[in-house]
Design a protein around this motif. Sequence first.
Motif, PDB file in Angstrom:
ATOM      1  N   UNK A  78       0.864  -1.184   0.000  1.00  0.00           N
ATOM      2  CA  UNK A  78       0.000   0.000   0.000  1.00  0.00           C
ATOM      3  C   UNK A  78       0.901   1.233   0.000  1.00  0.00           C
ATOM      4  N   UNK A  79       0.633   2.236  -0.840  1.00  0.00           N
ATOM      5  CA  UNK A  79       1.547   3.376  -0.975  1.00  0.00           C
ATOM      6  C   UNK A  79       1.753   4.189   0.304  1.00  0.00           C
ATOM      7  N   UNK A  80       0.738   4.331   1.142  1.00  0.00           N
ATOM      8  CA  UNK A  80       0.875   5.170   2.335  1.00  0.00           C
ATOM      9  C   UNK A  80       0.774   4.363   3.636  1.00  0.00           C
ATOM     10  N   UNK A  81       1.281   3.167   3.649  1.00  0.00           N
ATOM     11  CA  UNK A  81       1.169   2.348   4.854  1.00  0.00           C
ATOM     12  C   UNK A  81       2.127   2.819   5.951  1.00  0.00           C
ATOM     13  N   UNK A  82       1.861   2.385   7.184  1.00  0.00           N
ATOM     14  CA  UNK A  82       2.757   2.692   8.308  1.00  0.00           C
ATOM     15  C   UNK A  82       4.044   1.899   8.146  1.00  0.00           C
ATOM     16  N   UNK A  83       5.156   2.557   8.441  1.00  0.00           N
ATOM     17  CA  UNK A  83       6.447   1.873   8.357  1.00  0.00           C
ATOM     18  C   UNK A  83       7.189   2.054   9.673  1.00  0.00           C
ATOM     19  N   UNK A  84       7.720   0.974  10.183  1.00  0.00           N
ATOM     20  CA  UNK A  84       8.421   1.012  11.463  1.00  0.00           C
ATOM     21  C   UNK A  84       9.810   1.627  11.278  1.00  0.00           C
ATOM     22  N   UNK A  85      10.165   2.528  12.196  1.00  0.00           N
ATOM     23  CA  UNK A  85      11.495   3.124  12.188  1.00  0.00           C
ATOM     24  C   UNK A  85      12.395   2.335  13.124  1.00  0.00           C
ATOM     25  N   UNK A  86      13.597   2.063  12.690  1.00  0.00           N
ATOM     26  CA  UNK A  86      14.539   1.253  13.449  1.00  0.00           C
ATOM     27  C   UNK A  86      15.599   2.168  14.065  1.00  0.00           C
ATOM     28  N   UNK A  87      15.537   2.309  15.384  1.00  0.00           N
ATOM     29  CA  UNK A  87      16.470   3.162  16.129  1.00  0.00           C
ATOM     30  C   UNK A  87      16.959   2.412  17.358  1.00  0.00           C
ATOM     31  N   UNK A  88      18.055   2.889  17.934  1.00  0.00           N
ATOM     32  CA  UNK A  88      18.543   2.325  19.189  1.00  0.00           C
ATOM     33  C   UNK A  88      17.606   2.745  20.320  1.00  0.00           C
TER      34      UNK A  88
END
Length: 156
Positions: A78-88
Amino acid sequence: MAKERGRSVIASNRKARHDYHIEDVFEAGLALTGTEVKALRMGRASLVDGFAHFSGNELWLEGVHIPEYLNGTWTNHAPRRRRKLLLHREELEKIATKTRERGRTVVPLQLYFKDGRAKVEIALATGKREYDKRQSLRERQDRREADRAIGHRENR
């Protein structure tokens, strides 16, 4: 295939620097599907409406438009789906404590590939008022005119 080196920018959110006072900048990885990576490699994405928010202890990127991969099948994203950000964890805690303060938000500034991996540059930001925007435009215009005058003087 040779391993990629360096940084290649896919999308930049120039409007964010106009609309917000940028305080801290972080580099985060993105949890993407295969067709999203292929669409990004084609150089197509938009960060204009993007923002990040916490859901539980995780930071999610929303509103970022990565169009469907043209050669994809039923596995397209899906073009505007939620995406998880990977951070410490320390970075997540720092961002979480600062966003609890009134008027602070997390905005994406750039989306790029760094050594073959998709990364997003996010910033802790405070919204500018209308007069702040006018003042920053005026300062930029004054700087440009001064540079022009200096350049014109040196060419004589």
